[in-house]
Design a protein around this motif. Sequence first.
Motif, PDB file in Angstrom:
ATOM      1  N   LYS A  12     -34.764  24.802  22.338  1.00 31.73           N
ATOM      2  CA  LYS A  12     -33.536  25.564  22.057  1.00 31.73           C
ATOM      3  C   LYS A  12     -32.330  24.957  22.767  1.00 31.73           C
ATOM      4  O   LYS A  12     -31.233  24.960  22.234  1.00 31.73           O
ATOM      5  N   ALA A  13     -32.539  24.396  23.949  1.00 30.44           N
ATOM      6  CA  ALA A  13     -31.421  23.822  24.707  1.00 30.44           C
ATOM      7  C   ALA A  13     -30.895  22.543  24.052  1.00 30.44           C
ATOM      8  O   ALA A  13     -29.708  22.219  24.161  1.00 30.44           O
ATOM      9  N   ASN A  14     -31.739  21.806  23.363  1.00 31.09           N
ATOM     10  CA  ASN A  14     -31.323  20.542  22.743  1.00 31.09           C
ATOM     11  C   ASN A  14     -30.905  20.692  21.285  1.00 31.09           C
ATOM     12  O   ASN A  14     -30.536  19.700  20.654  1.00 31.09           O
ATOM     13  N   THR A  15     -30.923  21.903  20.751  1.00 31.97           N
ATOM     14  CA  THR A  15     -30.578  22.111  19.348  1.00 31.97           C
ATOM     15  C   THR A  15     -29.135  21.710  19.025  1.00 31.97           C
ATOM     16  O   THR A  15     -28.922  21.051  18.011  1.00 31.97           O
ATOM     17  N   PRO A  16     -28.116  22.060  19.824  1.00 34.00           N
ATOM     18  CA  PRO A  16     -26.757  21.629  19.476  1.00 34.00           C
ATOM     19  C   PRO A  16     -26.603  20.103  19.460  1.00 34.00           C
ATOM     20  O   PRO A  16     -25.980  19.554  18.544  1.00 34.00           O
ATOM     21  N   ALA A  17     -27.181  19.417  20.423  1.00 32.96           N
ATOM     22  CA  ALA A  17     -27.091  17.959  20.446  1.00 32.96           C
ATOM     23  C   ALA A  17     -27.852  17.364  19.263  1.00 32.96           C
ATOM     24  O   ALA A  17     -27.393  16.403  18.631  1.00 32.96           O
ATOM     25  N   GLY A  18     -29.000  17.929  18.952  1.00 39.09           N
ATOM     26  CA  GLY A  18     -29.779  17.454  17.813  1.00 39.09           C
ATOM     27  C   GLY A  18     -29.040  17.658  16.500  1.00 39.09           C
ATOM     28  O   GLY A  18     -29.091  16.802  15.612  1.00 39.09           O
ATOM     29  N   SER A  19     -28.360  18.790  16.381  1.00 39.40           N
ATOM     30  CA  SER A  19     -27.592  19.056  15.172  1.00 39.40           C
ATOM     31  C   SER A  19     -26.462  18.051  15.014  1.00 39.40           C
ATOM     32  O   SER A  19     -26.207  17.550  13.916  1.00 39.40           O
ATOM     33  N   GLY A  20     -25.787  17.742  16.108  1.00 39.73           N
ATOM     34  CA  GLY A  20     -24.709  16.765  16.065  1.00 39.73           C
ATOM     35  C   GLY A  20     -25.206  15.384  15.672  1.00 39.73           C
ATOM     36  O   GLY A  20     -24.616  14.702  14.824  1.00 39.73           O
ATOM     37  N   ILE A  21     -26.304  14.951  16.262  1.00 41.73           N
ATOM     38  CA  ILE A  21     -26.865  13.635  15.938  1.00 41.73           C
ATOM     39  C   ILE A  21     -27.379  13.608  14.498  1.00 41.73           C
ATOM     40  O   ILE A  21     -27.185  12.627  13.777  1.00 41.73           O
ATOM     41  N   PHE A  22     -28.027  14.694  14.071  1.00 36.18           N
ATOM     42  CA  PHE A  22     -28.534  14.762  12.705  1.00 36.18           C
ATOM     43  C   PHE A  22     -27.395  14.632  11.694  1.00 36.18           C
ATOM     44  O   PHE A  22     -27.481  13.857  10.730  1.00 36.18           O
ATOM     45  N   ASN A  23     -26.301  15.371  11.891  1.00 38.89           N
ATOM     46  CA  ASN A  23     -25.164  15.309  10.971  1.00 38.89           C
ATOM     47  C   ASN A  23     -24.460  13.962  11.031  1.00 38.89           C
ATOM     48  O   ASN A  23     -23.996  13.453  10.002  1.00 38.89           O
ATOM     49  N   LEU A  24     -24.377  13.366  12.219  1.00 37.62           N
ATOM     50  CA  LEU A  24     -23.778  12.034  12.343  1.00 37.62           C
ATOM     51  C   LEU A  24     -24.590  11.014  11.549  1.00 37.62           C
ATOM     52  O   LEU A  24     -24.040  10.210  10.787  1.00 37.62           O
ATOM     53  N   MET A  25     -25.900  11.044  11.694  1.00 37.25           N
ATOM     54  CA  MET A  25     -26.752  10.098  10.972  1.00 37.25           C
ATOM     55  C   MET A  25     -26.701  10.340   9.460  1.00 37.25           C
ATOM     56  O   MET A  25     -26.720   9.399   8.674  1.00 37.25           O
ATOM     57  N   ARG A  26     -26.621  11.598   9.064  1.00 33.83           N
ATOM     58  CA  ARG A  26     -26.526  11.904   7.634  1.00 33.83           C
ATOM     59  C   ARG A  26     -25.219  11.366   7.049  1.00 33.83           C
ATOM     60  O   ARG A  26     -25.202  10.777   5.970  1.00 33.83           O
ATOM     61  N   ASN A  27     -24.110  11.554   7.771  1.00 33.22           N
ATOM     62  CA  ASN A  27     -22.827  11.035   7.299  1.00 33.22           C
ATOM     63  C   ASN A  27     -22.807   9.511   7.287  1.00 33.22           C
ATOM     64  O   ASN A  27     -22.272   8.896   6.353  1.00 33.22           O
ATOM     65  N   LEU A  28     -23.368   8.889   8.324  1.00 27.89           N
ATOM     66  CA  LEU A  28     -23.422   7.431   8.351  1.00 27.89           C
ATOM     67  C   LEU A  28     -24.291   6.889   7.214  1.00 27.89           C
ATOM     68  O   LEU A  28     -23.932   5.895   6.571  1.00 27.89           O
ATOM     69  N   GLY A  29     -25.417   7.531   6.966  1.00 28.96           N
ATOM     70  CA  GLY A  29     -26.286   7.111   5.871  1.00 28.96           C
ATOM     71  C   GLY A  29     -25.600   7.226   4.522  1.00 28.96           C
ATOM     72  O   GLY A  29     -25.721   6.337   3.672  1.00 28.96           O
ATOM     73  N   GLY A  30     -24.871   8.301   4.324  1.00 23.06           N
ATOM     74  CA  GLY A  30     -24.123   8.460   3.077  1.00 23.06           C
ATOM     75  C   GLY A  30     -23.043   7.410   2.920  1.00 23.06           C
ATOM     76  O   GLY A  30     -22.858   6.843   1.838  1.00 23.06           O
ATOM     77  N   SER A  31     -22.341   7.117   4.002  1.00 27.20           N
ATOM     78  CA  SER A  31     -21.284   6.101   3.949  1.00 27.20           C
ATOM     79  C   SER A  31     -21.857   4.717   3.675  1.00 27.20           C
ATOM     80  O   SER A  31     -21.307   3.955   2.875  1.00 27.20           O
ATOM     81  N   VAL A  32     -22.954   4.387   4.321  1.00 26.49           N
ATOM     82  CA  VAL A  32     -23.590   3.089   4.095  1.00 26.49           C
ATOM     83  C   VAL A  32     -24.106   3.007   2.662  1.00 26.49           C
ATOM     84  O   VAL A  32     -23.967   1.970   1.996  1.00 26.49           O
ATOM     85  N   GLY A  33     -24.682   4.087   2.162  1.00 26.09           N
ATOM     86  CA  GLY A  33     -25.164   4.104   0.782  1.00 26.09           C
ATOM     87  C   GLY A  33     -24.040   3.905  -0.217  1.00 26.09           C
ATOM     88  O   GLY A  33     -24.178   3.148  -1.184  1.00 26.09           O
ATOM     89  N   ILE A  34     -22.915   4.566   0.008  1.00 28.81           N
ATOM     90  CA  ILE A  34     -21.762   4.402  -0.874  1.00 28.81           C
ATOM     91  C   ILE A  34     -21.258   2.968  -0.814  1.00 28.81           C
ATOM     92  O   ILE A  34     -20.922   2.366  -1.840  1.00 28.81           O
ATOM     93  N   ALA A  35     -21.205   2.385   0.375  1.00 23.15           N
ATOM     94  CA  ALA A  35     -20.743   1.004   0.515  1.00 23.15           C
ATOM     95  C   ALA A  35     -21.673   0.032  -0.203  1.00 23.15           C
ATOM     96  O   ALA A  35     -21.218  -0.914  -0.857  1.00 23.15           O
ATOM     97  N   ILE A  36     -22.982   0.264  -0.119  1.00 24.59           N
ATOM     98  CA  ILE A  36     -23.938  -0.619  -0.794  1.00 24.59           C
ATOM     99  C   ILE A  36     -23.780  -0.514  -2.309  1.00 24.59           C
ATOM    100  O   ILE A  36     -23.735  -1.532  -3.013  1.00 24.59           O
ATOM    101  N   VAL A  37     -23.673   0.696  -2.837  1.00 20.77           N
ATOM    102  CA  VAL A  37     -23.528   0.863  -4.282  1.00 20.77           C
ATOM    103  C   VAL A  37     -22.206   0.270  -4.761  1.00 20.77           C
ATOM    104  O   VAL A  37     -22.152  -0.394  -5.805  1.00 20.77           O
ATOM    105  N   PHE A  38     -21.134   0.434  -4.002  1.00 21.12           N
ATOM    106  CA  PHE A  38     -19.853  -0.136  -4.397  1.00 21.12           C
ATOM    107  C   PHE A  38     -19.904  -1.660  -4.368  1.00 21.12           C
ATOM    108  O   PHE A  38     -19.332  -2.318  -5.240  1.00 21.12           O
ATOM    109  N   THR A  39     -20.616  -2.233  -3.395  1.00 21.36           N
ATOM    110  CA  THR A  39     -20.773  -3.680  -3.345  1.00 21.36           C
ATOM    111  C   THR A  39     -21.548  -4.171  -4.561  1.00 21.36           C
ATOM    112  O   THR A  39     -21.190  -5.194  -5.166  1.00 21.36           O
TER     113      THR A  39
END
Length: 129
Positions: A12-39
Motif C-alpha cells: 500500500k505504501a508503494n502504490t502511488p509511486a507504482g502508479s506514477g511509474i506505470f503511467n509514465l511507462m504507458r505514455n512512453l510506450g504509446g509515444s514510441v509506438g506512434i513514432a515507429i508507425v509514423f516512421t
Amino acid sequence: MLFTLAFTTLSKANTPAGSGIFNLMRNLGGSVGIAIVFTILTEQAQVAWNQMGGHISAFAPAVRHYLNVAGLVQGPLAWHLLGMELERHAAMRVILDAFAFLLVSFLAVLLIALFIPSTDPGPRKSPPL
C-alpha cells in the motif's frame, strides 16, 4: 489485466509511486509506438512512390490509354494528375503496410501476455466467525 498485474506485488505504501511509474511507462510506450508507425508510414510512402512511379512513362501504352480515356493530352496537367493518382495509391499501400505491422505487433504482445504466470492465489477461505 496489465494494471492488476502491475499492482499485485506492491504494498500500500508503494502504490502511488507504482502508479506514477506505470503511467509514465504507458505514455512512453504509446509515444514510441506512434513514432515507429509514423516512421514506417513516411519511409514506405517513399518506397511505394518510387516502385509504382517507375512504371509510369510517356512511352508506356497503358499511360497513353489512361490519358486518352481521361480526355487529357500529355502535358503538365496530365502529369500532375498522374502524380496525384500515384500519391493516392502509394498512401493506400502504406496504410495497409502499417496496419499489417500493427497486427503482427499486437499478436506478438498477445502471445507474451498469454505466457505471463497467473498471480491469483486461488479461492480465499472466509475467516471463522
